[in-house]
Scaffold this motif. Structure first.
Motif, short mmCIF file in Angstrom:
data_model
loop_
_atom_site.label_atom_id
_atom_site.label_comp_id
_atom_site.label_asym_id
_atom_site.label_seq_id
_atom_site.Cartn_x
_atom_site.Cartn_y
_atom_site.Cartn_z
N LYS A 86 0.93 -1.26 -0.06
CA LYS A 86 0.15 0.01 0.14
C LYS A 86 0.68 1.35 0.10
O LYS A 86 0.17 2.16 -0.55
CB LYS A 86 -1.00 -0.05 1.00
CG LYS A 86 -2.04 -1.04 1.28
CD LYS A 86 -2.90 -0.98 2.55
CE LYS A 86 -3.80 -2.22 2.40
NZ LYS A 86 -4.74 -2.31 3.71
N SER A 87 2.22 1.18 0.62
CA SER A 87 2.78 2.43 0.53
C SER A 87 3.68 2.31 -0.65
O SER A 87 4.84 2.14 -0.76
CB SER A 87 3.91 2.22 1.91
OG SER A 87 3.23 1.84 2.84
N LYS A 88 3.25 2.84 -1.73
CA LYS A 88 3.63 2.95 -3.07
C LYS A 88 4.72 3.55 -3.35
O LYS A 88 5.74 3.54 -4.16
CB LYS A 88 2.59 3.35 -4.16
CG LYS A 88 1.17 2.49 -4.12
CD LYS A 88 1.54 0.94 -4.48
CE LYS A 88 0.27 0.34 -4.92
NZ LYS A 88 0.49 -1.15 -5.04
N ASP A 89 5.05 4.73 -2.32
CA ASP A 89 6.13 5.61 -2.37
C ASP A 89 7.41 5.08 -1.86
O ASP A 89 8.60 5.48 -1.94
CB ASP A 89 5.70 6.94 -1.88
CG ASP A 89 5.36 6.80 -0.24
OD1 ASP A 89 4.95 5.75 -0.06
OD2 ASP A 89 5.70 7.86 0.47
N ARG A 90 7.33 3.79 -1.43
CA ARG A 90 8.35 3.12 -0.73
C ARG A 90 8.82 1.78 -1.18
O ARG A 90 9.27 0.96 -0.62
CB ARG A 90 8.09 3.23 0.94
CG ARG A 90 7.63 4.63 1.48
CD ARG A 90 7.69 4.53 3.17
NE ARG A 90 8.95 4.16 3.66
CZ ARG A 90 9.22 3.87 5.18
NH1 ARG A 90 8.08 4.01 5.66
NH2 ARG A 90 10.42 3.82 5.51
N ILE A 91 8.20 1.69 -2.27
CA ILE A 91 8.37 0.28 -2.91
C ILE A 91 9.94 -0.13 -3.13
O ILE A 91 10.29 -1.21 -2.63
CB ILE A 91 7.89 0.23 -4.19
CG1 ILE A 91 6.29 0.04 -4.00
CG2 ILE A 91 8.26 -0.88 -5.12
CD1 ILE A 91 5.41 0.04 -5.15
N ASN A 92 10.81 0.91 -3.61
CA ASN A 92 12.21 0.53 -3.46
C ASN A 92 12.89 0.27 -2.31
O ASN A 92 13.68 -0.64 -2.31
CB ASN A 92 12.98 1.77 -4.25
CG ASN A 92 12.66 1.94 -5.79
OD1 ASN A 92 12.24 0.95 -6.37
ND2 ASN A 92 12.77 3.11 -6.42
N GLU A 93 12.42 1.08 -1.24
CA GLU A 93 12.94 0.76 0.10
C GLU A 93 12.49 -0.69 0.55
O GLU A 93 13.28 -1.57 1.14
CB GLU A 93 12.47 1.56 1.19
CG GLU A 93 12.95 3.04 1.01
CD GLU A 93 12.41 3.91 1.95
OE1 GLU A 93 12.52 3.77 3.30
OE2 GLU A 93 11.57 4.87 1.48
N ALA A 94 11.36 -0.93 0.15
CA ALA A 94 10.74 -2.19 0.61
C ALA A 94 11.54 -3.32 0.10
O ALA A 94 11.72 -4.76 0.60
CB ALA A 94 9.11 -2.20 0.39
N MET A 95 11.63 -3.26 -1.14
CA MET A 95 12.47 -4.19 -2.07
C MET A 95 13.92 -4.33 -1.44
O MET A 95 14.12 -5.88 -1.44
CB MET A 95 12.66 -4.07 -3.62
CG MET A 95 11.19 -4.14 -4.23
SD MET A 95 10.50 -5.75 -4.35
CE MET A 95 12.04 -6.85 -4.36
#
Length: 220
Positions: A59-68
């Motif tokens: 849901k936190s689309k602006d943090r996808i790179n961090e999440a990956m």
């Protein structure tokens, strides 16, 4: 026709890696979305690579790179605590090689996590080709990955087996016109019930080995 190539799914088929996948996804979705996902909820997201799963479901689309990056951090650092080498699998691959049978991987995993697991569990030169989720446009049950692997090995559908633990694996194999082997021989697999009937089903690796090498080394 004699079988000259055996292609394998990876997670749940050659490596008992599903627990580390579940753990890493649970950590990421808890950290970024404050969601405690069950194993079944994660399995329902399977299809695309872990990159696609996080892109489509976080849901936190602006943090996808961090999440990956966090996903791969957890996957790498906890791998040895969740996944052990399987000596029966290792023996199977070496026996295929000793008979001149080409082996390859067709997995929905992203290349990055696949390489982490290979480093921990196998010698890289064991597999002549590896097609990951990053290498296809359409993931399983689409046959694209299997077709790419056969093309790379120079093998026809008639001389190829595809071994997997999920319905998507078996459907992909059927759509690629290869013989299919459904397995549930690892502790953690996608399940023992195949809604699409494989050509062969094995619950134990040694039974598959016995079938492969019957009649003085003849292949199915």
């Amino acid at each position: 026709m004699k079988i000259n190539a055996v292609l394998f799914d990876f997670d749940g088929t050659l490596a008992d890696t599903l627990p580390i996948c579940f753990y890493s996804f649970q950590k990421v979705f808890n950290k970024y979305d404050h969601r405690d996902l069950s194993v079944q909820e994660i399995i329902s997201m399977f299809g695309p690579s872990e990159t696609g799963i996080i892109q489509q479901n976080l849901k936190s689309k602006d943090r996808i790179n961090e999440a990956m990056e966090d996903y791969y951090f957890y996957y790498e650092n906890e791998h040895k605590n969740f996944v052990s080498k399987n000596h029966e699998v290792d023996e199977l691959i070496h026996r295929l090689h000793s008979k001149g049978i080409k082996t390859g991987i067709v997995t929905g995993k992203a290349r990055r996590s696949y390489e982490i697991s290979i480093k921990h569990l196998f010698s890289k030169d064991l597999f002549k080709v590896s097609i990951t989720g990053d290498d296809v446009v359409d993931p399983k049950p689409h046959p694209e990955g299997i077709l790419k692997a056969m093309n790379a090995l120079g093998c026809s559908p008639a001389e190829t087996l595809f071994v997997g633990d999920s319905n998507a694996d078996i459907e992909a194999g059927k759509r690629a016109n290869v013989q299919t082997v459904g397995v549930n021989w690892l502790k953690n697999s996608h399940g023992s019930e195949f809604l699409i009937k494989p050509d062969y089903v094995y619950a134990h690796i040694h039974d598959f080995v016995k079938k492969l090498f019957v009649d003085d080394g003849a292949i199915i």
